[in-house]
Design a protein around this motif. Structure first.
Motif, mmCIF file in Angstrom:
data_model
loop_
_atom_site.group_PDB
_atom_site.id
_atom_site.type_symbol
_atom_site.label_atom_id
_atom_site.label_comp_id
_atom_site.label_asym_id
_atom_site.label_seq_id
_atom_site.Cartn_x
_atom_site.Cartn_y
_atom_site.Cartn_z
ATOM 1 N N LYS A 51 0.649 -1.119 0.334
ATOM 2 C CA LYS A 51 0.119 0.349 0.307
ATOM 3 C C LYS A 51 0.943 1.529 0.081
ATOM 4 C CE LYS A 51 -3.747 -0.313 2.421
ATOM 5 N NZ LYS A 51 -4.756 -0.010 4.243
ATOM 6 N N PRO A 52 0.299 2.514 -0.696
ATOM 7 C CA PRO A 52 1.048 3.930 -0.726
ATOM 8 C C PRO A 52 1.189 3.933 1.198
ATOM 9 C CG PRO A 52 -0.543 3.703 -2.457
ATOM 10 C CD PRO A 52 -1.137 2.539 -1.405
ATOM 11 N N PHE A 53 2.430 4.817 1.057
ATOM 12 C CA PHE A 53 2.378 5.696 2.558
ATOM 13 C C PHE A 53 1.628 6.238 2.695
ATOM 14 C CE2 PHE A 53 7.741 4.304 1.454
ATOM 15 C CZ PHE A 53 7.097 3.592 2.353
ATOM 16 N N GLU A 54 0.984 6.438 3.879
ATOM 17 C CA GLU A 54 -0.511 7.466 4.213
ATOM 18 C C GLU A 54 0.096 9.086 4.834
ATOM 19 O OE1 GLU A 54 -3.030 5.461 5.812
ATOM 20 O OE2 GLU A 54 -3.599 4.379 4.450
ATOM 21 N N GLY A 55 1.285 8.682 5.357
ATOM 22 C CA GLY A 55 1.699 9.906 6.496
ATOM 23 C C GLY A 55 2.626 10.732 5.431
ATOM 24 N N PRO A 56 3.111 11.481 7.140
ATOM 25 C CA PRO A 56 4.305 11.976 6.078
ATOM 26 C C PRO A 56 5.885 11.287 5.688
ATOM 27 C CG PRO A 56 4.439 12.662 8.083
ATOM 28 C CD PRO A 56 3.064 11.557 7.744
ATOM 29 N N VAL A 57 6.380 11.396 4.230
ATOM 30 C CA VAL A 57 7.212 10.862 3.444
ATOM 31 C C VAL A 57 8.856 11.027 3.096
ATOM 32 C CG1 VAL A 57 7.887 9.548 1.529
ATOM 33 C CG2 VAL A 57 5.492 9.780 2.182
ATOM 34 N N SER A 58 9.891 10.996 3.835
ATOM 35 C CA SER A 58 10.909 11.344 2.942
ATOM 36 C C SER A 58 11.705 10.660 2.040
ATOM 37 C CB SER A 58 11.676 11.121 4.542
ATOM 38 O OG SER A 58 11.343 12.224 5.255
ATOM 39 N N MET A 59 12.150 11.403 1.245
ATOM 40 C CA MET A 59 13.096 10.619 -0.296
ATOM 41 C C MET A 59 14.373 11.137 -0.001
ATOM 42 S SD MET A 59 10.367 11.654 -3.270
ATOM 43 C CE MET A 59 11.126 10.184 -3.916
ATOM 44 N N LEU A 60 14.858 10.588 -0.449
ATOM 45 C CA LEU A 60 16.730 10.946 -0.983
ATOM 46 C C LEU A 60 17.048 10.380 -2.082
ATOM 47 C CD1 LEU A 60 18.213 8.773 2.328
ATOM 48 C CD2 LEU A 60 17.829 11.141 1.917
ATOM 49 N N ILE A 61 17.329 11.121 -3.103
ATOM 50 C CA ILE A 61 17.497 11.051 -4.023
ATOM 51 C C ILE A 61 19.607 10.501 -4.678
ATOM 52 C CG2 ILE A 61 16.873 11.124 -6.832
ATOM 53 C CD1 ILE A 61 14.541 12.423 -5.476
ATOM 54 N N SER A 62 20.115 10.031 -5.404
ATOM 55 C CA SER A 62 21.605 10.463 -5.843
ATOM 56 C C SER A 62 21.298 9.670 -7.560
ATOM 57 C CB SER A 62 21.842 9.232 -5.046
ATOM 58 O OG SER A 62 21.979 9.605 -3.872
ATOM 59 N N ALA A 63 21.716 10.579 -8.005
ATOM 60 C CA ALA A 63 21.692 10.765 -9.610
ATOM 61 C C ALA A 63 22.745 10.797 -9.954
ATOM 62 C CB ALA A 63 20.930 11.767 -9.993
ATOM 63 N N PHE A 64 23.434 9.071 -10.613
ATOM 64 C CA PHE A 64 24.827 9.298 -10.939
ATOM 65 C C PHE A 64 24.738 9.173 -12.239
ATOM 66 C CE2 PHE A 64 23.973 6.978 -6.710
ATOM 67 C CZ PHE A 64 24.915 7.072 -6.262
ATOM 68 N N TYR A 65 25.707 10.010 -12.526
ATOM 69 C CA TYR A 65 26.319 10.646 -13.910
ATOM 70 C C TYR A 65 27.792 9.889 -14.652
ATOM 71 C CZ TYR A 65 23.173 15.238 -13.299
ATOM 72 O OH TYR A 65 21.891 15.330 -13.760
ATOM 73 N N GLN A 66 27.144 9.746 -16.546
ATOM 74 C CA GLN A 66 28.648 8.807 -16.889
ATOM 75 C C GLN A 66 29.551 9.899 -16.411
ATOM 76 O OE1 GLN A 66 27.780 5.708 -18.532
ATOM 77 N NE2 GLN A 66 30.174 5.739 -18.145
ATOM 78 N N ASN A 120 21.695 14.042 -4.528
ATOM 79 C CA ASN A 120 22.716 14.804 -4.856
ATOM 80 C C ASN A 120 23.090 14.014 -5.743
ATOM 81 O OD1 ASN A 120 23.870 14.298 -2.166
ATOM 82 N ND2 ASN A 120 22.999 12.631 -2.052
ATOM 83 N N LYS A 121 23.929 15.011 -7.294
ATOM 84 C CA LYS A 121 24.041 14.245 -8.319
ATOM 85 C C LYS A 121 25.765 14.062 -8.233
ATOM 86 C CE LYS A 121 23.305 17.670 -11.444
ATOM 87 N NZ LYS A 121 23.111 19.278 -12.275
ATOM 88 N N LEU A 122 25.837 12.518 -8.548
ATOM 89 C CA LEU A 122 27.795 12.058 -8.655
ATOM 90 C C LEU A 122 27.688 11.610 -9.666
ATOM 91 C CD1 LEU A 122 26.258 10.542 -5.364
ATOM 92 C CD2 LEU A 122 27.879 12.503 -5.128
ATOM 93 N N TYR A 123 28.964 11.389 -10.279
ATOM 94 C CA TYR A 123 29.424 10.824 -11.011
ATOM 95 C C TYR A 123 30.082 9.028 -11.287
ATOM 96 C CZ TYR A 123 30.329 14.415 -14.039
ATOM 97 O OH TYR A 123 30.250 16.504 -14.328
ATOM 98 N N SER A 124 29.565 8.386 -12.318
ATOM 99 C CA SER A 124 29.846 6.943 -11.642
ATOM 100 C C SER A 124 30.169 6.019 -13.320
ATOM 101 C CB SER A 124 28.477 6.749 -11.805
ATOM 102 O OG SER A 124 28.395 4.909 -11.234
ATOM 103 N N ASP A 125 30.508 4.746 -13.222
ATOM 104 C CA ASP A 125 30.612 4.375 -14.391
ATOM 105 C C ASP A 125 29.146 4.034 -14.704
ATOM 106 O OD1 ASP A 125 33.710 4.665 -14.580
ATOM 107 O OD2 ASP A 125 34.135 2.836 -13.360
ATOM 108 N N GLU A 126 28.799 3.976 -14.210
ATOM 109 C CA GLU A 126 27.054 3.304 -15.062
ATOM 110 C C GLU A 126 26.053 4.380 -14.402
ATOM 111 O OE1 GLU A 126 23.635 0.116 -13.454
ATOM 112 O OE2 GLU A 126 25.728 -0.372 -12.721
#
Length: 140
Positions: A51-66, A120-126
């Motif tokens: 089921k979807p969360f019903e209360g407060p939600v926190s998100m952590l997003i890490s975007a990895f660039y080539q 966060n924006k980071l570099y990665s091989d993938e």
């Protein structure tokens, strides 16, 4: 607290602005629609029946660039160790917006529930985006 994570393979994409035709009709660009659908499918595939969360939600997003092939060996190593972050498009807010909109209705009922978000924006091989959604689960 429960953490649900997904990995979105491929180059990070940001939410594009709606386009307006000469007739005044606004539409969302296809690339944005396809990416949001892809993110939603990845989440539903991994968390089917949850089921979807019903209360407060926190998100952590890490975007990895080539890591650019044109970078020197020393620079590539610094990028791989996350000493040099990407300063390229898309903007952080557009990355967050496309993911938040895609997960609305499946990970949580509405994106107004998101009370904190770290990106966060980071570099990665993938190239990929890792998303962690943290919220409370109703025990019932």
């Amino acid at each position: 607290m429960v953490c649900r994570s997904i990995i979105i393979p491929g180059k990070p994409l940001g939410k594009q602005r709606p386009r307006v035709l000469k007739t005044g009709i606004a539409y969302t660009p296809k690339e944005t629609v396809h990416y949001e659908t892809f993110v939603k499918m990845l989440y539903l595939e991994k968390y089917a029946g949850e089921k979807p969360f019903e209360g407060p939600v926190s998100m952590l997003i890490s975007a990895f660039y080539q890591i650019p092939k044109s970078a020197s060996k020393r620079r590539r190593e610094a990028m791989a160790r996350h000493h040099i972050p990407p300063t390229t498009k898309p903007d952080l807010d557009n990355i967050a917006k496309i993911i938040m909109d895609a997960l609305a209705g499946v990970a949580y009922e509405d994106d107004k529930q998101i009370t904190s978000c770290s990106i966060n924006k980071l570099y990665s091989d993938e190239p990929k985006v890792i998303v962690n959604v943290i919220g409370e689960v109703d025990p019932a």
